[in-house]
Scaffold this motif. Structure first.
Motif, PDB file in Angstrom:
ATOM      1  N   CYS A   1      -5.861  12.811   7.737  1.00 49.54           N
ATOM      2  CA  CYS A   1      -5.036  11.605   7.519  1.00 49.54           C
ATOM      3  C   CYS A   1      -3.601  11.894   7.900  1.00 49.54           C
ATOM      4  O   CYS A   1      -3.155  11.051   8.729  1.00 49.54           O
ATOM      5  CB  CYS A   1      -4.947  10.976   6.091  1.00 49.54           C
ATOM      6  SG  CYS A   1      -6.667  10.015   5.574  1.00 49.54           S
ATOM      7  N   ARG A   2      -3.005  12.861   7.477  1.00 45.95           N
ATOM      8  CA  ARG A   2      -1.529  13.180   7.864  1.00 45.95           C
ATOM      9  C   ARG A   2      -1.423  13.580   9.234  1.00 45.95           C
ATOM     10  O   ARG A   2      -0.524  13.158   9.803  1.00 45.95           O
ATOM     11  CB  ARG A   2      -0.968  14.228   6.737  1.00 45.95           C
ATOM     12  CG  ARG A   2      -0.875  13.924   5.271  1.00 45.95           C
ATOM     13  CD  ARG A   2      -0.232  12.790   5.169  1.00 45.95           C
ATOM     14  NE  ARG A   2       1.098  13.025   5.479  1.00 45.95           N
ATOM     15  CZ  ARG A   2       2.142  11.982   5.306  1.00 45.95           C
ATOM     16  NH1 ARG A   2       1.813  10.699   5.114  1.00 45.95           N
ATOM     17  NH2 ARG A   2       3.161  12.138   5.697  1.00 45.95           N
TER      18      ARG A   2
ATOM     19  N   TYR B   1       2.000   0.051   9.104  1.00 49.03           N
ATOM     20  CA  TYR B   1       0.799   0.670   8.767  1.00 49.03           C
ATOM     21  C   TYR B   1      -0.137   0.996   9.743  1.00 49.03           C
ATOM     22  O   TYR B   1      -0.447  -0.031  10.723  1.00 49.03           O
ATOM     23  CB  TYR B   1      -0.137   0.028   7.675  1.00 49.03           C
ATOM     24  CG  TYR B   1       0.837   0.012   6.349  1.00 49.03           C
ATOM     25  CD1 TYR B   1       0.720   0.872   5.225  1.00 49.03           C
ATOM     26  CD2 TYR B   1       1.868  -1.220   6.253  1.00 49.03           C
ATOM     27  CE1 TYR B   1       1.614   0.650   4.175  1.00 49.03           C
ATOM     28  CE2 TYR B   1       2.560  -0.959   4.944  1.00 49.03           C
ATOM     29  CZ  TYR B   1       2.357  -0.256   3.780  1.00 49.03           C
ATOM     30  OH  TYR B   1       3.055  -0.397   2.785  1.00 49.03           O
TER      31      TYR B   1
ATOM     32  N   PRO C   1       0.653  -1.209   0.176  1.00 47.27           N
ATOM     33  CA  PRO C   1       0.020   0.066   0.069  1.00 47.27           C
ATOM     34  C   PRO C   1       0.716   1.260   0.098  1.00 47.27           C
ATOM     35  O   PRO C   1       1.794   1.406   0.719  1.00 47.27           O
ATOM     36  CB  PRO C   1      -0.952  -0.380   1.342  1.00 47.27           C
ATOM     37  CG  PRO C   1      -0.740  -1.641   1.675  1.00 47.27           C
ATOM     38  CD  PRO C   1       0.520  -2.046   0.943  1.00 47.27           C
ATOM     39  N   GLY C   2       0.550   2.242  -0.885  1.00 49.04           N
ATOM     40  CA  GLY C   2       1.405   3.395  -0.762  1.00 49.04           C
ATOM     41  C   GLY C   2       2.420   3.268  -1.947  1.00 49.04           C
ATOM     42  O   GLY C   2       3.212   4.562  -1.784  1.00 49.04           O
ATOM     43  N   GLU C   3       2.788   2.533  -2.566  1.00 46.69           N
ATOM     44  CA  GLU C   3       3.862   2.477  -3.338  1.00 46.69           C
ATOM     45  C   GLU C   3       3.855   3.326  -4.309  1.00 46.69           C
ATOM     46  O   GLU C   3       5.110   3.910  -4.804  1.00 46.69           O
ATOM     47  CB  GLU C   3       4.126   1.024  -3.874  1.00 46.69           C
ATOM     48  CG  GLU C   3       4.789  -0.062  -3.148  1.00 46.69           C
ATOM     49  CD  GLU C   3       6.012   0.391  -2.607  1.00 46.69           C
ATOM     50  OE1 GLU C   3       7.026   0.030  -3.734  1.00 46.69           O
ATOM     51  OE2 GLU C   3       6.525   0.917  -1.640  1.00 46.69           O
ATOM     52  N   HIS C   4       2.828   3.717  -4.994  1.00 46.31           N
ATOM     53  CA  HIS C   4       2.800   4.588  -6.093  1.00 46.31           C
ATOM     54  C   HIS C   4       2.520   6.284  -5.574  1.00 46.31           C
ATOM     55  O   HIS C   4       2.407   6.999  -6.482  1.00 46.31           O
ATOM     56  CB  HIS C   4       1.333   4.217  -7.114  1.00 46.31           C
ATOM     57  CG  HIS C   4       1.701   2.909  -7.682  1.00 46.31           C
ATOM     58  ND1 HIS C   4       2.316   2.802  -8.836  1.00 46.31           N
ATOM     59  CD2 HIS C   4       1.295   1.697  -7.362  1.00 46.31           C
ATOM     60  CE1 HIS C   4       2.357   1.578  -9.267  1.00 46.31           C
ATOM     61  NE2 HIS C   4       1.674   0.872  -8.410  1.00 46.31           N
ATOM     62  N   LEU C   5       2.575   6.376  -4.426  1.00 42.67           N
ATOM     63  CA  LEU C   5       2.499   7.621  -3.727  1.00 42.67           C
ATOM     64  C   LEU C   5       3.847   8.477  -4.074  1.00 42.67           C
ATOM     65  O   LEU C   5       3.820   9.673  -3.650  1.00 42.67           O
ATOM     66  CB  LEU C   5       2.009   7.729  -2.366  1.00 42.67           C
ATOM     67  CG  LEU C   5       0.512   7.222  -2.408  1.00 42.67           C
ATOM     68  CD1 LEU C   5       0.065   7.209  -0.926  1.00 42.67           C
ATOM     69  CD2 LEU C   5      -0.523   8.105  -2.950  1.00 42.67           C
ATOM     70  N   GLU C   6       4.920   7.460  -3.910  1.00 42.24           N
ATOM     71  CA  GLU C   6       6.472   8.178  -4.069  1.00 42.24           C
ATOM     72  C   GLU C   6       6.821   8.034  -5.341  1.00 42.24           C
ATOM     73  O   GLU C   6       6.690   6.647  -5.885  1.00 42.24           O
ATOM     74  CB  GLU C   6       7.163   7.507  -2.837  1.00 42.24           C
ATOM     75  CG  GLU C   6       6.536   7.736  -1.397  1.00 42.24           C
ATOM     76  CD  GLU C   6       7.510   7.105  -0.392  1.00 42.24           C
ATOM     77  OE1 GLU C   6       8.524   6.444  -0.697  1.00 42.24           O
ATOM     78  OE2 GLU C   6       7.152   7.325   0.853  1.00 42.24           O
TER      79      GLU C   6
ATOM     80  N   GLU D   1      -1.434  10.458  11.200  1.00 40.59           N
ATOM     81  CA  GLU D   1      -0.505   9.666  11.090  1.00 40.59           C
ATOM     82  C   GLU D   1       0.637  10.174  11.828  1.00 40.59           C
ATOM     83  O   GLU D   1       1.489   9.549  12.515  1.00 40.59           O
ATOM     84  CB  GLU D   1       0.045   9.666   9.647  1.00 40.59           C
ATOM     85  CG  GLU D   1       1.256   8.943   9.220  1.00 40.59           C
ATOM     86  CD  GLU D   1       1.766   8.856   7.918  1.00 40.59           C
ATOM     87  OE1 GLU D   1       2.763   8.260   7.488  1.00 40.59           O
ATOM     88  OE2 GLU D   1       1.142   9.720   7.059  1.00 40.59           O
TER      89      GLU D   1
END
Length: 235
Positions: free
Chosen positions: A227-228, A216, A169-174, A231
């Motif tokens: 969300c941020r 996570y 999850p989140g791999e494509h956010l960076e 976190e």
């Protein structure tokens, strides 16, 4: 999507329902939100707080709390798939069969009954909210701080690279310097329960196919704008 990948993704999403807040954690969060609302109104009427009245919005909020009491099945099911709806229904049924749930629900309904005529004072509501927050805080503090994944989420516990080729999850956010994305190798066996700042979340650990373990936080439907913040404060 390939049928195998689609089935794996549906299975993961369905299992994550078991990471949601329990009924008492959900109710505790909502009570704290209600108390913050009352404090805001008290500040507005700070020149004469003892005479301040409960606003219609507050009264509606309390009535919703009494009706749902930590189980808002219909609201949670609005945009859920069939498997997720079934899982949510099972969770609600399990909570409703808990003797402690029934006892506290009746006490809660009696305590927050504002149907009788007469002035509905804000300071009375604040006192009741603070009392119930303490009750639920004691309950949450006495419970386990972690649980085994295999006890609640067998699909996630048995998941491996051979199950499906699912990216972390989140791999494509960076932005990636190399055309390679880490894939899920397995879900780690223990899930932590994190309680901070009037919020309870689950911390799940996933091992990637590169050998690294990634933590996570699984939150209960936070607003996108929060969300941020969630976190940062819960790490």
């Amino acid at each position: 999507l390939h049928p195998t990948l689609l089935s794996a993704l549906e299975g993961i999403v369905d299992q994550l329902i078991w990471f949601r807040e329990s009924w008492y954690e959900d109710l505790l969060r909502q009570l704290n939100e209600g108390l913050a609302m009352c404090y805001s109104e008290a500040y507005t009427n700070r020149t004469d707080v003892t005479s301040a009245r409960i606003t219609p919005e507050m009264l509606q909020y309390v009535q919703r709390l009494v009706g749902a009491f930590g189980i808002n099945v219909e609201g949670n099911m609005t945009s859920s798939g069939a498997l997720t709806q079934e899982t949510l229904a099972k969770r609600a049924q399990a909570a409703a069969q808990d003797p402690a749930f029934q006892r506290l629900k009746n006490q809660f309904a009696n305590d927050f009954d504002f149907s009788s005529p007469g002035p509905k004072r804000l300071n009375v509501l604040i006192t009741k909210l603070k009392r119930w927050i303490k009750i639920l805080e004691l309950k949450t503090k006495s419970l386990q701080k972690s649980f085994l994944l295999e006890d609640r989420c067998r699909f996630l516990s048995n998941f491996s690279l051979s199950t499906a080729d699912v990216e972390m999850p989140g791999e494509h956010l960076e932005l990636q310097t190399m055309p390679y994305y880490v894939r899920i190798a397995r879900f780690m066996p223990r899930v932590e329960i994190v309680q901070k700042h009037n919020t309870t979340v689950r911390r799940l650990y996933i091992q990637g196919d590169n050998g690294k373990i990634y933590p996570y936080l699984v939150l209960n439907d936070p607003q996108a704008t929060e969300c941020r913040r969630e976190e940062r404060v819960l790490q």
